[in-house]
Write a protein that holds these residues in place. Structure first.
Motif, short mmCIF file in Angstrom:
data_model
loop_
_atom_site.label_atom_id
_atom_site.label_comp_id
_atom_site.label_asym_id
_atom_site.label_seq_id
_atom_site.Cartn_x
_atom_site.Cartn_y
_atom_site.Cartn_z
N SER A 1 68.60 27.91 -11.08
CA SER A 1 69.40 28.72 -10.08
C SER A 1 68.83 30.19 -10.44
N HIS A 2 69.78 31.12 -9.56
CA HIS A 2 69.42 32.32 -9.49
C HIS A 2 69.57 33.22 -11.06
N ARG A 3 68.48 33.82 -11.51
CA ARG A 3 68.73 34.33 -12.93
C ARG A 3 68.80 35.83 -12.83
N PRO A 4 69.78 36.46 -12.84
CA PRO A 4 69.90 37.92 -12.68
C PRO A 4 69.06 38.81 -13.55
N LEU A 5 68.83 39.97 -13.07
CA LEU A 5 68.28 40.94 -13.82
C LEU A 5 69.43 42.02 -14.49
N GLN A 6 70.73 41.80 -14.10
CA GLN A 6 71.70 42.52 -14.68
C GLN A 6 71.74 43.83 -14.50
N VAL A 7 71.32 44.16 -13.07
CA VAL A 7 71.43 45.42 -12.61
C VAL A 7 72.57 45.73 -11.69
N ALA A 8 72.78 46.89 -11.53
CA ALA A 8 73.88 47.52 -10.37
C ALA A 8 73.10 48.59 -9.79
N ILE A 9 73.59 48.48 -8.61
CA ILE A 9 72.84 49.56 -7.80
C ILE A 9 74.11 50.41 -7.08
N SER A 10 73.85 51.83 -7.05
CA SER A 10 74.74 52.75 -6.36
C SER A 10 73.75 53.12 -5.30
N GLN A 11 74.16 52.72 -3.95
CA GLN A 11 73.23 53.31 -2.87
C GLN A 11 74.03 54.11 -1.85
N ARG A 12 73.41 55.42 -1.73
CA ARG A 12 74.08 56.65 -1.26
C ARG A 12 73.08 56.75 0.28
N SER A 13 73.64 56.77 1.40
CA SER A 13 72.77 57.01 2.75
C SER A 13 73.51 58.60 3.48
N TYR A 14 72.44 59.21 3.88
CA TYR A 14 72.65 60.56 4.35
C TYR A 14 72.17 60.71 5.72
N SER A 15 72.83 61.26 6.65
CA SER A 15 72.59 61.56 8.15
C SER A 15 73.35 62.56 8.59
N TRP A 16 72.38 63.28 9.56
CA TRP A 16 72.87 64.55 10.28
C TRP A 16 72.53 64.22 11.76
N SER A 17 73.16 65.17 12.40
CA SER A 17 73.10 65.16 14.11
C SER A 17 72.41 65.96 14.64
N ASN A 18 71.79 66.88 13.98
CA ASN A 18 71.21 68.02 14.76
C ASN A 18 69.61 67.67 14.87
N ALA A 19 68.91 68.37 15.96
CA ALA A 19 67.63 68.02 16.28
C ALA A 19 66.43 67.92 15.33
N PHE A 20 66.79 68.66 14.12
CA PHE A 20 65.79 68.74 13.00
C PHE A 20 65.89 67.32 12.29
N CYS A 21 66.90 66.89 12.10
CA CYS A 21 66.91 65.64 11.17
C CYS A 21 67.60 64.58 11.99
N ASP A 22 67.93 64.40 13.00
CA ASP A 22 68.51 63.35 13.72
C ASP A 22 67.83 61.88 13.68
N ASP A 23 66.30 62.06 13.58
CA ASP A 23 65.56 60.90 13.63
C ASP A 23 65.48 60.20 12.31
N PHE A 24 66.08 60.54 11.40
CA PHE A 24 65.99 59.79 10.10
C PHE A 24 67.25 59.48 9.32
N VAL A 25 67.51 58.56 8.51
CA VAL A 25 68.54 58.35 7.63
C VAL A 25 67.78 58.24 6.29
N LEU A 26 68.45 59.21 5.36
CA LEU A 26 67.78 59.11 4.07
C LEU A 26 68.78 58.05 3.14
N LEU A 27 68.35 57.55 2.24
CA LEU A 27 68.79 56.62 1.35
C LEU A 27 68.54 56.85 -0.32
#
Length: 818
Positions: free
Chosen positions: A133-159
């Motif tokens: 069976s699955h053997r966990p690493l015992q890790v927790a992840i806090s995932q944050r994503s950031y996005s914007w709507s203007n022309a300089f940075c509307d082509d990507f999402v940062l995580l």
């Protein structure tokens, strides 16, 4: 932005069911339609695939891997959210007064999950090799994503993935990877339900950035695209729902990779019916020695923890998918592909990639951060006829006809947002890396000495900033219907006083007012504009290009500043005869005593700065002084608490009273000329409002004119939709005529009950109208000609009644002709 990303709080991009996204998107609704895992361009229904996080580590003598996506099990991974409120996804936004605390971008999401479940959740599968069976690493992840709507940075999402060791043992040899399954193509075509069967994928470590000097830019980017862009005829029409997919998507780690870390890129193609036909590049450790043994299930697909950990940690950079045909049986380092693999992969196939970095060590209670960008690039495919080169021996010709430029620029922009170049975040005296481009030199004392150079910052100081070049905050605005018109009131205190967090400059330039007949950006027209009076200075630079050119690398100048710099007389600042537009490209300004100082001026934007004169926008309080920075008197505020100095209004006249108008007020800046970045404007669709120009001169807060309805009679054969009176909203465009019909009620009390009856007194429909009186549509509502049994009504005469909460009742008739 232009890139849409769907993820869950289990570490996965895309939906839970692979077959659902391959055929139709996911059942999760976005603006009234199914969503895709990655969609680029957003709203065009072009799938760019999905994926998720993998983590491998050594605990004791055991190599364990936890994944969000698994070739063994397409429905689920091994990460799950906490079954409590702490497992819910949190939304934050710098543009939302209710959720701005802690926000980094215009749209943040925070998701938390762990790999600690070993039972009692669906989808967990036994290990492929060890049958355990699955053997966990015992890790927790806090995932944050950031996005914007203007022309300089509307082509990507940062995580950013913050990975915490919650166990009691250290995690050694930790490798973090991201599985990426592109599936590029139009995702709503019933004849092609699996758009990802002809994808190409590859890896590029460096790109050459052209300019006055050519420098290599290290990006380490995994890219994927449709094999030929699915041209329509002889080109790639860039229209909504055109079904062409000429663009490219990529993923990259952000920040400089430490010298003691290794980046790996592995890809494979999976044969669902016969595992023995699975294939992936397999690198030999030494020439002509056996490569890694993947087991009986084929060569390349990582089944089981052992194979997954091998791919995460092997340090291998696989050749591009299209290069499969170039690997022969005599190759000393690569296992030769089978004839079947060559046949499938030469012109693209269903491929998966794994992009990883490591090793790390995470002691109990410690954590690491893994920053990542998901990026889109426009116009990767440049020639529709390039598909003829998708054959062995012609791959170089194919690659010469694709363009990485937009993907590269967006990847660089993503890095700059993550760690702002030239900015000392921790005040330790180090602001990052820069390049010096030599423009001129002299031979002195036997050595060449640089006399002119250009310095360009290209990396930050290693301290993440997560700070984007952004437009000014849009103003708060209100709509007030008038007789055949709409008054727009807005307050720009936040717009005009906020320093750009990226440039650290107060760069507000002006406002635009847009008006449209529906809620699409394409329907908006510029109705009014205010633009501060300032000017761009263009300087002749003989070292640009082959023959020299005019360049603009400074912030715009006010008229007062230019007069002080270039005016004549004892007090040049008072030289009213100096005007910058007197010096154009044909007759430039030449500074006395400086033969190489030649420049001319142009207006920066429209310079429509005459409020109420050259602009339809005017100040509500023209005599109000600029408020002091502190101890502002109460008299400086409006009755509803806004600073009078920043109050503006604009009256739109001669509007039709029977149709809604969609209105937005945006703010824009003067750009960032030092980095050749154009002015940015706040999103035209964000916070858009609608109103009817149906105000009445007899209207007051307590008394409304009599209620009336229109059109009356309603004629189904009048083709109201073709005339633009119905079915214009984005969520209505795919509906049949009977689901977009409307009869409108005007001059309603903000709180009332609308009832429609037959002549016999039978209740047909009841509509509760309860709208805040401050809403511009508080006196308007509509009936969709659907009865309370969700059926269209028949022709006939109907009674309507409006009962206000004050007990007042108004009654009338409406005729429907079908």
């Amino acid at each position: 932005g232009k890139l849409g990303l769907l993820f869950n709080n289990g570490g996965r991009w895309g939906p839970w069911d692979n077959d659902t996204v391959r055929a139709y998107g996911t059942l999760c609704s976005f603006r009234g339609r199914p969503s895709l895992g990655i969609e680029y361009p957003n709203e065009h229904r072009i799938s760019a695939g999905g994926g998720g996080i993998w983590i491998g580590a050594v605990i004791g003598h055991d190599s364990l891997v936890s994944v969000a996506t698994d070739p063994d099990n397409s429905l689920n991974g091994e990460f799950f959210p906490d079954r409590s409120p702490f497992g819910e996804i949190v939304r934050r936004s710098t543009l939302d007064s209710l959720s701005w605390i802690g926000a980094i971008s215009e749209l943040d999401y925070v998701a938390q999950y762990t790999d600690t479940f070993i039972c009692c959740v669906g989808g967990l599968q036994p290990d492929y090799f060890n049958s355990r069976s699955h053997r966990p690493l015992q890790v927790a992840i806090s995932q944050r994503s950031y996005s914007w709507s203007n022309a300089f940075c509307d082509d990507f999402v940062l995580l950013n993935y913050n990975i915490i060791n919650m166990g009691e043992q250290p995690l050694d040899e930790v490798y973090v990877g991201f599985e990426f399954n592109p599936m590029v193509g139009y995702a709503y075509d019933a004849s092609r339900p699996y758009p990802g069967q002809d994808d190409i994928m590859g890896f590029r470590e460096t790109f050459e950035i052209e300019g006055t000097c050519v420098f290599p830019e290290t990006l380490n980017i995994v890219w994927a695209a449709d094999n030929d862009g699915d041209p329509i005829g002889s080109g790639f029409p860039y229209l909504e729902f055109s079904r062409a997919a000429p663009n490219v998507v990529g993923i990259r780690f952000l920040g400089d990779i430490d010298p003691d870390k290794t980046v790996s890129f592995n890809w494979w193609t999976e044969n669902i019916s016969t595992q023995n036909l699975d294939f992936g590049p397999n690198h030999r450790a030494t020439p002509y020695q056996p490569a890694h043994f993947f087991g009986t299930g084929g060569n390349g697909v990582p089944r089981g923890d052992r194979n997954k950990f091998y791919l995460l940690a092997n340090g291998e950079i696989d050749y591009d998918v299209l290069r499969t045909s170039e690997i022969g049986y005599t190759d000393p380092y690569w296992d030769a592909p089978t004839a079947k693999a060559v046949d499938l992969l030469t012109d693209g196939d269903w491929v998966d990639g794994l992009y990883s970095v490591g090793p790390f060590r995470i002691d109990p209670g410690e954590s690491i951060d893994i920053p990542l960008a998901i990026i889109g690039g426009d116009r990767f495919h440049t020639k529709a006829e390039n598909a003829v080169n998708l054959q062995p021996g012609r791959i170089d010709q194919f690659m010469a006809n694709v363009d990485f430029a937009d993907l590269v620029q967006n990847a660089i922009n993503a890095e700059w947002v993550y760690d702002n170049p030239g900015y000392d975040s921790d005040s330790d005296g180090y602001a990052g890396k820069y390049r010096v481009c030599e423009l001129d030199s002299l031979f002195r004392d036997g050595n060449w000495v640089i006399t002119r150079a250009e310095t360009t910052w290209y990396r930050g100081d290693g301290v993440p900033d997560w700070r984007a070049l952004t437009p000014p905050i849009p103003p708060t605005f209100w709509l007030e219907p008038t007789l055949n018109g709409i008054r727009i009131r807005f307050n720009g205190a936040a717009s005009e006083t906020r320093v750009d967090p990226f440039t650290q400059v107060l760069d507000f330039e002006g406002y635009n007012i847009y008006v449209g007949r529906d809620d699409r950006e394409a329907s908006l027209a510029l109705a009014a504009s205010f633009d501060r009076e300032d000017y761009d200075k263009w300087v002749w630079d003989a070292n640009v290009g082959l023959t020299g050119d005019w360049v603009n690398g400074e912030q715009p100048f006010t008229l007062e500043k230019l007069r002080c710099l270039y005016g004549s007389g004892l007090t040049p600042c008072l030289d009213s005869l100096f005007h910058p537009l007197s010096f154009g490209r044909i007759n430039p300004y030449r500074k006395d005593g400086f033969d190489d100082s030649i420049f001319y001026f142009t207006s920066h934007e429209s310079n429509a700065s005459g409020l109420g004169v050259t602009s339809l926008i005017r100040r509500v309080y023209p005599d109000e002084p600029l408020p002091p920075p502190a101890d502002i008197p109460a008299s400086a505020f409006t009755a509803d608490g806004y600073l009078k100095y920043y109050e503006y209004e604009c009256l739109l006249k001669n509007l039709l009273p029977t149709v809604p108008y969609f209105i937005n007020v945006t703010a824009f800046d003067f750009g960032f000329p030092e980095q050749s970045m154009a002015p940015l404007e706040s999103n035209k669709l964000l916070n858009m409002k609608s109103a009817f120009a149906a105000g009445d001169e007899n209207q007051s807060d307590s008394v409304l004119p009599p209620v009336y309805v229109y059109p009356n009679p309603y004629r189904a054969d009048a083709e109201y939709r073709k005339q633009g009176f119905e079915g214009r909203l984005s969520h209505e465009r795919g509906r049949i005529d009977d689901r977009v019909r409307r009869i409108h009620f005007v001059n309603l009390p903000p709180r009332c009950m609308i009832r429609i009856h037959t002549l016999d007194g039978d209740l047909v429909r009841e509509i509760a109208h309860n709208v805040d009186p401050s809403d511009p549509n508080s006196t308007h509502d509509s009936w969709d000609l659907i009865n309370r049994n969700i059926m269209t009504v028949e022709s006939g005469l109907y009674y309507w009644s409006v009962e206000g909460y004050d007990g007042r009742v108004q009654i009338g008739q409406v005729c429907i002709i079908r």
